[in-house]
Design an enzyme around this catalytic site. Structure first.
Site, PDB file in Angstrom:
ATOM      1  N   GLY A   1       6.868   8.476   3.472  1.00 40.00           N
ATOM      2  CA  GLY A   1       6.838   6.893   3.991  1.00 40.00           C
ATOM      3  C   GLY A   1       5.981   6.232   4.569  1.00 40.00           C
TER       4      GLY A   1
ATOM      5  N   TYR B   1       1.813   0.289  -4.373  1.00 45.38           N
ATOM      6  CA  TYR B   1       1.446  -1.337  -4.280  1.00 45.38           C
ATOM      7  C   TYR B   1       2.866  -2.331  -5.059  1.00 45.38           C
ATOM      8  CZ  TYR B   1      -1.646  -0.465  -0.922  1.00 45.38           C
ATOM      9  OH  TYR B   1      -3.424   0.747  -0.478  1.00 45.38           O
TER      10      TYR B   1
END
Length: 162
Positions: free
Chosen positions: A99, A135
């Site tokens: 994260g 991404y």
């Protein structure tokens, strides 16, 4: 994904050596260590000048920096809006998938939103499948029809003096 307490903060002058170390780690990850010329002195001239040419965010877990993002403003004539260019995003290997990168991207998105940016942009190596997937997950589109153009070093001087 681990439930970590990730703190994102703006880099300070005291972080120069740490940032240079992150840039070095990223250049090694990218396979471009031979191109690295970054130093704390050179970084200080661009990061802590007025106005700063670039900004750096540091991601910390348990008080230890584990990742960084280096970015700056750009502009789109098509949108007639400022944009945010993310030049470097790097998370140390043991912290990937926990994260940290997402926290950096979210913080950057908040900066982009608060400064009325029309878009955020960056590059990713075509061989970095894990990075591409990372991404794409929050909605980034990989633009296959656009290529980076680069003139560097002595070629700049040669072009300037033609």
């Amino acid at each position: 994904m681990a439930n970590l307490d990730i703190r994102i903060r703006e880099a300070e002058l005291a972080d120069l050596e740490l940032i240079v170390d992150f840039i070095s780690q990223k250049s090694e990850f990218d396979g471009s260590k031979n191109l690295l010329t970054a130093t704390a002195d050179k970084l200080q001239q661009t990061l802590f000048c007025q106005p700063p040419l670039v900004r750096v965010l540091l991601a910390e877990v348990a008080g230890k920096a584990v990742g960084f993002a280096l970015f700056y403003s750009s502009y789109s004539s098509l949108l007639t809006q400022p944009c945010l260019w993310l030049d470097d995003l790097f998370v140390q290997a043991p912290m990937r998938g926990m994260g940290v990168g997402t926290a950096l991207l979210k913080y950057l998105a908040k900066i982009a939103e608060s400064t009325n940016c029309g878009r955020m942009e960056w590059t990713v190596n075509t061989g970095n499948a894990r990075g591409i997937a990372f991404y794409e997950k929050p909605g980034a589109r990989i633009l296959e029809n656009i290529r980076v153009c680069r003139i560097e070093g002595s070629a700049i001087a040669q072009l300037a003096n033609k």
